[in-house]
Design a protein around this motif. Sequence first.
Motif, PDB file in Angstrom:
ATOM      1  N   HIS A  75      26.209  88.292  87.850  1.00 28.57           N
ATOM      2  CA  HIS A  75      27.540  87.684  87.716  1.00 28.57           C
ATOM      3  C   HIS A  75      28.521  88.843  87.775  1.00 28.57           C
ATOM      4  O   HIS A  75      28.201  89.943  87.315  1.00 28.57           O
ATOM      5  N   ILE A  76      29.724  88.608  88.307  1.00 31.09           N
ATOM      6  CA  ILE A  76      30.632  89.744  88.477  1.00 31.09           C
ATOM      7  C   ILE A  76      31.406  90.085  87.203  1.00 31.09           C
ATOM      8  O   ILE A  76      31.982  91.155  87.098  1.00 31.09           O
ATOM      9  N   ILE A  77      31.407  89.198  86.226  1.00 24.19           N
ATOM     10  CA  ILE A  77      32.078  89.481  84.955  1.00 24.19           C
ATOM     11  C   ILE A  77      31.056  89.624  83.828  1.00 24.19           C
ATOM     12  O   ILE A  77      31.180  90.466  82.955  1.00 24.19           O
ATOM     13  N   ARG A 102      42.683  88.291  98.490  1.00 26.76           N
ATOM     14  CA  ARG A 102      43.524  88.053  97.305  1.00 26.76           C
ATOM     15  C   ARG A 102      42.704  88.099  96.025  1.00 26.76           C
ATOM     16  O   ARG A 102      43.239  88.199  94.930  1.00 26.76           O
ATOM     17  N   CYS A 103      41.386  87.991  96.158  1.00 23.44           N
ATOM     18  CA  CYS A 103      40.490  87.861  94.997  1.00 23.44           C
ATOM     19  C   CYS A 103      40.709  88.960  93.961  1.00 23.44           C
ATOM     20  O   CYS A 103      40.779  90.135  94.284  1.00 23.44           O
ATOM     21  N   ILE A 104      40.831  88.553  92.685  1.00 25.40           N
ATOM     22  CA  ILE A 104      40.955  89.538  91.603  1.00 25.40           C
ATOM     23  C   ILE A 104      39.649  89.642  90.806  1.00 25.40           C
ATOM     24  O   ILE A 104      39.632  90.175  89.702  1.00 25.40           O
ATOM     25  N   ARG A 105      38.559  89.106  91.359  1.00 27.27           N
ATOM     26  CA  ARG A 105      37.220  89.244  90.766  1.00 27.27           C
ATOM     27  C   ARG A 105      37.159  88.724  89.324  1.00 27.27           C
ATOM     28  O   ARG A 105      36.628  89.400  88.442  1.00 27.27           O
ATOM     29  N   CYS A 106      37.702  87.523  89.135  1.00 29.62           N
ATOM     30  CA  CYS A 106      37.701  86.966  87.786  1.00 29.62           C
ATOM     31  C   CYS A 106      36.386  86.260  87.482  1.00 29.62           C
ATOM     32  O   CYS A 106      36.056  86.015  86.327  1.00 29.62           O
ATOM     33  N   GLY A 107      35.677  85.839  88.517  1.00 30.17           N
ATOM     34  CA  GLY A 107      34.375  85.208  88.324  1.00 30.17           C
ATOM     35  C   GLY A 107      34.414  83.739  87.943  1.00 30.17           C
ATOM     36  O   GLY A 107      33.363  83.120  87.765  1.00 30.17           O
ATOM     37  N   THR A 108      35.600  83.155  87.854  1.00 33.98           N
ATOM     38  CA  THR A 108      35.626  81.765  87.381  1.00 33.98           C
ATOM     39  C   THR A 108      35.092  80.802  88.442  1.00 33.98           C
ATOM     40  O   THR A 108      34.569  79.737  88.113  1.00 33.98           O
ATOM     41  N   CYS A 109      35.168  81.188  89.711  1.00 36.87           N
ATOM     42  CA  CYS A 109      34.605  80.300  90.745  1.00 36.87           C
ATOM     43  C   CYS A 109      33.086  80.197  90.569  1.00 36.87           C
ATOM     44  O   CYS A 109      32.498  79.162  90.860  1.00 36.87           O
ATOM     45  N   LEU A 110      32.464  81.254  90.064  1.00 35.91           N
ATOM     46  CA  LEU A 110      31.019  81.208  89.810  1.00 35.91           C
ATOM     47  C   LEU A 110      30.729  80.183  88.709  1.00 35.91           C
ATOM     48  O   LEU A 110      29.839  79.343  88.837  1.00 35.91           O
ATOM     49  N   PRO A 126      30.756  81.369  94.865  1.00 32.58           N
ATOM     50  CA  PRO A 126      31.679  81.036  95.958  1.00 32.58           C
ATOM     51  C   PRO A 126      32.364  82.255  96.592  1.00 32.58           C
ATOM     52  O   PRO A 126      32.445  82.341  97.816  1.00 32.58           O
ATOM     53  N   ILE A 127      32.799  83.216  95.769  1.00 34.44           N
ATOM     54  CA  ILE A 127      33.453  84.386  96.375  1.00 34.44           C
ATOM     55  C   ILE A 127      32.448  85.147  97.237  1.00 34.44           C
ATOM     56  O   ILE A 127      32.778  85.616  98.335  1.00 34.44           O
ATOM     57  N   GLY A 128      31.205  85.230  96.783  1.00 35.88           N
ATOM     58  CA  GLY A 128      30.179  85.903  97.574  1.00 35.88           C
ATOM     59  C   GLY A 128      29.890  85.164  98.869  1.00 35.88           C
ATOM     60  O   GLY A 128      29.682  85.776  99.924  1.00 35.88           O
ATOM     61  N   VAL A 172      40.204  76.053  90.642  1.00 32.69           N
ATOM     62  CA  VAL A 172      40.414  76.967  89.516  1.00 32.69           C
ATOM     63  C   VAL A 172      40.790  78.388  89.933  1.00 32.69           C
ATOM     64  O   VAL A 172      41.234  79.175  89.103  1.00 32.69           O
ATOM     65  N   CYS A 173      40.594  78.738  91.178  1.00 31.93           N
ATOM     66  CA  CYS A 173      40.851  80.127  91.594  1.00 31.93           C
ATOM     67  C   CYS A 173      42.282  80.539  91.227  1.00 31.93           C
ATOM     68  O   CYS A 173      43.239  79.897  91.624  1.00 31.93           O
ATOM     69  N   PRO A 174      42.409  81.613  90.452  1.00 30.84           N
ATOM     70  CA  PRO A 174      43.732  81.998  89.952  1.00 30.84           C
ATOM     71  C   PRO A 174      44.697  82.451  91.042  1.00 30.84           C
ATOM     72  O   PRO A 174      45.904  82.477  90.823  1.00 30.84           O
ATOM     73  N   VAL A 175      44.175  82.815  92.201  1.00 31.32           N
ATOM     74  CA  VAL A 175      45.064  83.226  93.286  1.00 31.32           C
ATOM     75  C   VAL A 175      44.968  82.257  94.465  1.00 31.32           C
ATOM     76  O   VAL A 175      45.348  82.567  95.591  1.00 31.32           O
ATOM     77  N   MET A 176      44.470  81.053  94.161  1.00 31.43           N
ATOM     78  CA  MET A 176      44.466  79.936  95.104  1.00 31.43           C
ATOM     79  C   MET A 176      43.847  80.262  96.464  1.00 31.43           C
ATOM     80  O   MET A 176      44.397  79.920  97.512  1.00 31.43           O
ATOM     81  N   ILE A 177      42.704  80.916  96.442  1.00 30.08           N
ATOM     82  CA  ILE A 177      42.006  81.166  97.706  1.00 30.08           C
ATOM     83  C   ILE A 177      41.366  79.852  98.161  1.00 30.08           C
ATOM     84  O   ILE A 177      40.640  79.226  97.392  1.00 30.08           O
ATOM     85  N   PRO A 178      41.658  79.407  99.379  1.00 29.83           N
ATOM     86  CA  PRO A 178      41.071  78.136  99.851  1.00 29.83           C
ATOM     87  C   PRO A 178      39.606  78.353 100.240  1.00 29.83           C
ATOM     88  O   PRO A 178      39.246  78.347 101.417  1.00 29.83           O
ATOM     89  N   ILE A 179      38.757  78.535  99.233  1.00 35.25           N
ATOM     90  CA  ILE A 179      37.361  78.903  99.486  1.00 35.25           C
ATOM     91  C   ILE A 179      36.643  77.896 100.406  1.00 35.25           C
ATOM     92  O   ILE A 179      35.996  78.305 101.369  1.00 35.25           O
ATOM     93  N   PRO A 180      36.772  76.562 100.154  1.00 34.66           N
ATOM     94  CA  PRO A 180      36.069  75.631 101.041  1.00 34.66           C
ATOM     95  C   PRO A 180      36.518  75.756 102.506  1.00 34.66           C
ATOM     96  O   PRO A 180      35.691  75.686 103.415  1.00 34.66           O
TER      97      PRO A 180
END
Lengths: 476, 250
Positions: free
Chosen positions: A151-153, A312-320, A341-343, A372-380
């Motif tokens: 996990h990144i966090i 934009r990712c700040i590596r918060c890990g919440t998407c995981l 998801p970020i990975g 939930v992404c804090p910087v609104m990355i449109p991951i899907p």
Amino acid sequence: MDNQSKFNFKHNVEKGLADSELRSNLKFATNTLRAKRKALFADPEETHALRETGRNIKARVLSRLPKLLGKLEKNCIRNGIRVHWAETTDEANQLVLEIMDKHGAAKMVKGKSMVSEEMHLNSFLEKKGKTPLETDLGEFIIQLNNEPPSHIIVPAVHKNRRQIARIFADKIPGATYTEDVDTLLKTARKILREHYRTAHIGLSGVNFAVAETGTLCLVENEGNGRMCTTVPPVHVALMGLEKVVEKLEDVPPLYRLLCGSATGQRITTYFNMITGPRKKGERDGPTEVHLIILDNGRSKILADGQLQETLRCIRCGTCLNHCPVYTRIGGHAYQSTYPGPIGTILMPQLEGLDKKGALVTASSLCNACEEVCPVMIPIPELIRRLRNEHWDMDKKGVLKGRGSKKSILEALVWKTWKFTCTIPWINRIQLKLMGLSGGFLPEIGPLKAWTSVRTKPVFSKKSLKDLAKKEGIRHG
Amino acid sequence: MKNHSETSKTVYYFGTCLADMVYPQAGMCGIKLLQREGIRVIYPQSQTCCGQPAYNSGFPSEAKEVALTQVRIFSGSSAPVIVPSGSCAGMMKYHYPALFRDDPEYFEVKKFSDRIYELTQYLNSVLHARYEDKGPPIRLTWHSSCHAMREMECTEDSKALIRQLENVEMVEVENEHECCGFGGTFSVKQPEISAAMVHDKAENLRATGTEKFLTGDCGCMMNINGHLEKQRSPMKGQHIAEFILERING
Ligand code: SF4
């Protein structure tokens, strides 16, 4: 699992799913992290506004990234920080090694740094006869057990207290088995204190690097980051080039978003702002501070207007924590520096679709991460983009390994599907045939996968079109 | 729940391919609920699929051709297009414009997308449908599809309609926000992960102690029902339109 051995995603997935202890550890930990985040971001409107601010700050930074990096370099140098640029992870590893050699250093204490994971710095240094020591408690635990973070966090999120107690007892000479958290912490602290005192080099990551002031910001909870950056005579900071922000005012909203999303904290226990080495007359702090800025494919990502959003990712890990796939297969299944998801969106861009393309299948596109992404990355949306490039049917792809999935059979399936969906008479025949076949389809291919845990779908004898016609519903 | 104001005497209906193939009754009940509000419903017979399967699987050209076919079938009117699925509605409302972002057809497509409503959203927020429950007391639960929740944001509309039914007790399910593991082709491309997800979803639904769940999406329903049936569970899901129509007809 070694991140550098051959990647067999299907095998990893099966292994993760079969590990019931892992599943329950992950479930417990991610439920807790999600609940904490939710409690902190209780007001949806305020949270939305904050996330928009976060997105805008990072988007603004990316729109003028080269200029800001130049400014950061200039101001860091003014502050006495030595700045190095690394295009590849090999170059970055070499830079670290040179600094260590220059100081005759054998031992390095490390604060948490995902970029160092990306570089596989530990195994590189070990091969060169150096001793890198992880000081973040989670990283400390998994280093003892010779595992990469999952996990990144929360690097040891896959372990429960009992397993950690076992690792301590087995791997630390003289330690006896105990599940008492305070005793475990004391043991770790005692070992780490000694290392802080005797290491020549302290290494850290960077959460935000402020261009206008040349300040490196480091977010942490254990104080190990502060120790690594102040006790040893030399401090080396590693950052991906997207970690720069323009000005000090950019930091508070991003910091708040990072803490809230990562651990549900309003603020972390430690927030370090590093503005250079020890000055004349000062009694503590390192005498040398180095900043290594890593590209490793990031500038290529920047060049694409859509893919750029990944940075934009700040590596918060919440998407995981919110991902129904990650929380079931665990981080090691991704066999990548960045799981979840970020990975899924970042790894194929960093390493190529030919190597890490399988990851793009690991999503039901449920949008939980994007929500939930804090910087609104449109991951899907980015996953879809990568899936397109994986097949690269229209030859518009730009990524390494594009089209590596190309298959005539799959292309034929979708061509046929298209005909049934664009030519009305074919559609009618298809519906008729399906109705006639009822539930008597052969269980092969996709249907076999489906029926392993489900009954077969039964196609209706009469389609909605038939019913609508019968009921006299107007059709034009 | 979003705010909607305009009403129209005529609406178009996009039934979805899954309703066409597997759940025609659910699709038909949606039409009837609209007609009951005094609305004329037009159901173009040449409609097929929203294109989402290809769109999500890496075949955007095929998805675009199918999408444009639907857009043209429904052209020539500005009347709302009602879709009895949050997922297909989300595809047509938000992803169609994204697909045609760089194409000359963009405005034609966008005009169509602006007409899209999910069924319960239109019934509740636009038509303000009122229902009188004629059925016996029942306890049940609700499953929300991811795209109903996160794209169409129509979950509260669906629940508001169910809450009007006096004899229906709706129990909240744990982890309601979590995906059931369908994800279209995901269920066959990652069958093991999808299986683990539908298993957990079914467990949570069963833990409500009810024997019925309602949903607004046929995809989730096919997935969860298939799993429950394989496990020989008495629990079963039903499309919200079919359920409401049954209840108000007694
Ligand atoms: S993609 Fe978004 S949610 Fe995931 S780690 Fe990065 S910032 Fe956090």
